[in-house]
Design an enzyme around this catalytic site. Structure first.
Site, PDB file in Angstrom:
ATOM      1  N   ASN A  46       7.800   2.369  -6.002  1.00 39.64           N
ATOM      2  CA  ASN A  46       8.530   2.693  -4.768  1.00 39.64           C
ATOM      3  C   ASN A  46      10.040   2.591  -4.956  1.00 39.64           C
ATOM      4  O   ASN A  46      10.799   3.399  -4.425  1.00 39.64           O
ATOM      5  CB  ASN A  46       8.078   1.790  -3.621  1.00 39.64           C
ATOM      6  N   TYR A  71      15.209  15.830  -3.398  1.00 43.26           N
ATOM      7  CA  TYR A  71      15.872  16.511  -2.288  1.00 43.26           C
ATOM      8  C   TYR A  71      16.908  15.610  -1.624  1.00 43.26           C
ATOM      9  O   TYR A  71      16.645  14.435  -1.365  1.00 43.26           O
ATOM     10  CB  TYR A  71      14.847  16.928  -1.233  1.00 43.26           C
ATOM     11  N   CYS A  80       7.313   1.726   3.961  1.00 36.98           N
ATOM     12  CA  CYS A  80       7.233   1.206   2.588  1.00 36.98           C
ATOM     13  C   CYS A  80       8.571   1.134   1.858  1.00 36.98           C
ATOM     14  O   CYS A  80       8.993   0.047   1.487  1.00 36.98           O
ATOM     15  CB  CYS A  80       6.243   2.034   1.789  1.00 36.98           C
ATOM     16  N   LYS A 135       0.003   8.217  -0.004  1.00 37.94           N
ATOM     17  CA  LYS A 135       1.169   8.652   0.774  1.00 37.94           C
ATOM     18  C   LYS A 135       0.691   9.015   2.169  1.00 37.94           C
ATOM     19  O   LYS A 135      -0.267   9.781   2.299  1.00 37.94           O
ATOM     20  CB  LYS A 135       1.809   9.913   0.167  1.00 37.94           C
ATOM     21  N   ARG A 175       8.121   4.189  11.775  1.00 34.79           N
ATOM     22  CA  ARG A 175       8.761   2.981  11.242  1.00 34.79           C
ATOM     23  C   ARG A 175       9.971   3.356  10.380  1.00 34.79           C
ATOM     24  O   ARG A 175       9.871   4.171   9.479  1.00 34.79           O
ATOM     25  CB  ARG A 175       7.747   2.152  10.443  1.00 34.79           C
TER      26      ARG A 175
HETATM   27  N1  LIG Z   1       1.497   2.850   4.998  1.00 35.65           N
HETATM   28  C1  LIG Z   1       1.570   3.256   3.739  1.00 35.65           C
HETATM   29  O1  LIG Z   1       1.852   4.418   3.454  1.00 35.65           O
HETATM   30  C2  LIG Z   1       1.313   2.283   2.614  1.00 35.65           C
HETATM   31  C3  LIG Z   1       1.071   2.780   1.329  1.00 35.65           C
HETATM   32  C4  LIG Z   1       0.823   1.885   0.297  1.00 35.65           C
HETATM   33  C5  LIG Z   1       0.832   0.521   0.555  1.00 35.65           C
HETATM   34  N2  LIG Z   1       1.084   0.061   1.810  1.00 35.65           N
HETATM   35  C6  LIG Z   1       1.047  -1.383   2.051  1.00 35.65           C
HETATM   36  O2  LIG Z   1      -0.198  -1.713   2.641  1.00 35.65           O
HETATM   37  C7  LIG Z   1      -0.062  -2.776   3.577  1.00 35.65           C
HETATM   38  C8  LIG Z   1      -0.549  -2.332   4.948  1.00 35.65           C
HETATM   39  O3  LIG Z   1       0.269  -1.274   5.390  1.00 35.65           O
HETATM   40  P1  LIG Z   1      -0.122  -0.376   6.651  1.00 35.65           P
HETATM   41  O4  LIG Z   1       0.878   0.714   6.739  1.00 35.65           O
HETATM   42  O5  LIG Z   1      -1.562  -0.034   6.591  1.00 35.65           O
HETATM   43  O6  LIG Z   1       0.119  -1.425   7.825  1.00 35.65           O
HETATM   44  P2  LIG Z   1      -0.343  -1.336   9.354  1.00 35.65           P
HETATM   45  O7  LIG Z   1       0.639  -2.094  10.124  1.00 35.65           O
HETATM   46  O8  LIG Z   1      -0.620   0.085   9.708  1.00 35.65           O
HETATM   47  O9  LIG Z   1      -1.753  -2.102   9.377  1.00 35.65           O
HETATM   48  C9  LIG Z   1      -1.904  -3.471   9.152  1.00 35.65           C
HETATM   49  C10 LIG Z   1      -3.058  -3.963  10.025  1.00 35.65           C
HETATM   50  O10 LIG Z   1      -3.379  -5.300   9.680  1.00 35.65           O
HETATM   51  C11 LIG Z   1      -3.806  -5.967  10.869  1.00 35.65           C
HETATM   52  N3  LIG Z   1      -3.803  -7.417  10.650  1.00 35.65           N
HETATM   53  C12 LIG Z   1      -2.755  -8.269  10.571  1.00 35.65           C
HETATM   54  N4  LIG Z   1      -3.203  -9.528  10.322  1.00 35.65           N
HETATM   55  C13 LIG Z   1      -4.541  -9.461  10.231  1.00 35.65           C
HETATM   56  C14 LIG Z   1      -5.559 -10.428   9.972  1.00 35.65           C
HETATM   57  N5  LIG Z   1      -5.275 -11.697   9.708  1.00 35.65           N
HETATM   58  N6  LIG Z   1      -6.852 -10.013   9.945  1.00 35.65           N
HETATM   59  C15 LIG Z   1      -7.151  -8.714  10.180  1.00 35.65           C
HETATM   60  N7  LIG Z   1      -6.228  -7.766  10.418  1.00 35.65           N
HETATM   61  C16 LIG Z   1      -4.933  -8.131  10.448  1.00 35.65           C
HETATM   62  C17 LIG Z   1      -2.835  -5.448  11.906  1.00 35.65           C
HETATM   63  O11 LIG Z   1      -3.322  -5.648  13.220  1.00 35.65           O
HETATM   64  C18 LIG Z   1      -2.740  -3.964  11.510  1.00 35.65           C
HETATM   65  O12 LIG Z   1      -3.697  -3.180  12.197  1.00 35.65           O
HETATM   66  C19 LIG Z   1       1.427  -3.161   3.528  1.00 35.65           C
HETATM   67  O13 LIG Z   1       1.602  -4.188   2.616  1.00 35.65           O
HETATM   68  C20 LIG Z   1       2.080  -1.887   3.022  1.00 35.65           C
HETATM   69  O14 LIG Z   1       3.287  -2.144   2.344  1.00 35.65           O
HETATM   70  C21 LIG Z   1       1.307   0.919   2.852  1.00 35.65           C
END
Ligand SMILES: NC(=O)c1ccc[n+]([C@@H]2O[C@H](COP(=O)([O-])OP(=O)(O)OC[C@H]3O[C@@H](n4cnc5c(N)ncnc54)[C@H](O)[C@@H]3O)[C@@H](O)[C@H]2O)c1
Length: 440
Positions: free
Chosen positions: A214, A257, A266, A157, A334
């Site tokens: 989720n 809540y 997400c 989270k 976001r």
């Molecule tokens: N943010 C959360 O809380 C969370 C929690 C669990 C799962 N997720 C999942 O994890 C994944 C990533 O989420 P996030 O929040 O970290 O996203 P984010 O946007 O913060 O980070 C993604 C990164 O990937 C990079 N990227 C894109 N294409 C690339 C490539 N070909 N090679 C190297 N880097 C590349 C981007 O530049 C970016 O920095 C998503 O699928 C999301 O659903 C997110």
């Protein structure tokens, strides 16, 4: 173990850093040159409690490195985490272009056995697509290197991401070959010394588990929000109802809540993607459609309450906002409910003076420079000359303010509370008009 993390965002940076913390040799790769430069210069591109010092410690120890060199990334780790973004496509499905680009790159440069781990949230069947993309690239250069594809969705989270990764509730691993399973067990052993937390399953079940979790959480939120609107109409108080419900251990108090809607990177996109997956396979999943619609409506509720009290035309009025991030302890904007409210207020001619402990830089970036939005140095200064206060994010520092001081600073003593932070009697006692969600 040598590990490469592809995608150095919220998930990739936290995962890579925590894996380095237990002694692994981690290389984090990203296509975003600015992000990698910030990290290499000793900074950190996101706000996440506890992360900065952990990055620093592991970077200094040489266990955590950052690069934009995709080929170097493939050479480095026997384990290749794919943690890139999976934003919604136009039809609501998860856009897999970044995941598949990362997979293709692995196929292009791989010389030895690799375990390719899908850590991004991806629809059922993605591991097959990743496997096919790698196979295509290998075939194109006539190479016959072995590899495994594993699903290992992430449940951290934002705001508690380091803690969640270091002490996970569960580690879901979808893998079907012994070599990959053994490596995944070895990788996660340091995070489950106390008791086994690794759920080993087939790849498709692992992929679906993340969406199921989720979607269930989003459903609880929308259920409570709809119930709150009903409670308001019936003259009941959602806070009493919540406590009465939550005391049932089958229901529990977590995620119960009422508020001004869920946001973040997400829930909104994962709910959309699961609806799309269901449609594509001929199921309606109508509960989830209602969850999404209820949330879209709920993000409008604060604006509607303000209009009901101050009128449709807010020209010349100034509304203070406490909280911009989609939830506390993050700077992530976001899909934040604050964005819907700000847009609504500006469209009605109001100006906004906002305060958030950490998300103001990010808010300025996503909302753009706008002379109608001012950013305040602290919560109280946001109130000066404002015709109302709207509370959008439940940061701890908003929970016990000086109500008398608030009344003195506000032009009109109106408080619209999208997070039900206060005891209505106490706020009203201080001479403020109080508009919570779903309360008498
Ligand atoms: N943010 C959360 O809380 C969370 C929690 C669990 C799962 N997720 C999942 O994890 C994944 C990533 O989420 P996030 O929040 O970290 O996203 P984010 O946007 O913060 O980070 C993604 C990164 O990937 C990079 N990227 C894109 N294409 C690339 C490539 N070909 N090679 C190297 N880097 C590349 C981007 O530049 C970016 O920095 C998503 O699928 C999301 O659903 C997110």
């Amino acid at each position: 173990m040598k590990i490469t993390v592809i995608g150095t965002g919220y998930v990739g940076l936290v995962s890579g850093t925590c894996l380095a913390e237990v002694g692994n040799d981690v290389l984090c790769v990203d296509v975003d040159e600015k992000k990698i430069r910030v990290l290499n210069e000793g900074g950190i591109p996101i706000y996440e409690p506890g992360l900065e010092s952990m990055v620093e410690r592991n970077r200094d120890a040489g266990r955590l490195r950052f690069s934009t060199d995709a080929a170097e990334g493939v050479r480095h780790g026997v384990i290749q985490f794919i943690a890139v973004g999976t934003p919604p496509d136009e039809d609501g499905s998860a856009d897999l272009q970044y995941v598949l680009a990362a997979a293709r790159n692995i196929g292009r440069h791989m010389e030895d056995y690799r375990v390719i781990v899908d850590k991004s949230t991806v629809p059922v069947g993605t591991a097959d697509k990743v496997r096919a993309a790698v196979a295509e690239e290998l075939a194109a250069r006539g190479a016959g290197v072995e590899y495994s594809v594993v699903s290992n969705p992430e449940f951290l989270k934002e705001g508690a991401a380091v803690e969640d990764f270091m002490k996970p509730d569960r580690i879901v691993v979808g893998a079907e070959d012994a070599r990959a399973i053994q490596l995944m067990r070895q990788l996660y052993a340091p995070f489950q010394r106390n008791h086994e937390r690794l759920f080993l399953m087939d790849v498709r079940s692992a992929e679906l588990t993340k969406y199921a979790a989720n979607a269930m959480l989003a459903t609880r939120i929308s259920f409570m929000n709809e119930l709150a609107l009903l409670a308001e109409k019936l003259g009941a108080d959602i806070e009493h109802v919540r406590q009465g419900m939550g005391s049932d251990p089958r229901i529990g108090y977590h995620f119960l809540y009422a508020g001004c809607g869920y946001g973040g990177s997400c829930f909104p996109k994962d709910v959309k993607a699961l609806i799309r997956t269901a449609q594509d396979s001929g199921s309606a999943f109508s509960v989830l459609k209602s969850v999404e619609e209820a949330n879209d409506r709920q993000k409008q509720v604060l604006g509607q309450k303000i209009v009901a009290r101050l009128g449709e035309n807010l020209k010349g009025m100034r509304i203070a906002l406490w909280g911009l991030a989609f939830k506390p302890n993050t700077d992530d904007m976001r899909e934040a409910p604050s964005r819907v409210l700000v847009e609504d207020l500006l469209a009605r001619g109001a100006t906004v003076s906002a305060y958030d402990p950490v998300a103001m830089d990010e808010a300025q970036r996503v909302l753009g420079p706008d002379p109608h939005i001012a950013y305040a140095a602290n919560p109280m200064s946001a109130l000066v000359g404002a015709d109302a206060l709207a509370i959008v994010t439940e940061w701890k520092e908003f929970r016990s303010p000086d109500f008398e001081e608030m009344r003195r600073r506000l032009n009109k003593p109106l408080v619209f509370d999208g997070r039900n932070l206060f005891d209505p009697a106490v706020v009203r006692e201080a001479g403020l008009e109080y508009f919570p969600i779903g309360r008498r």
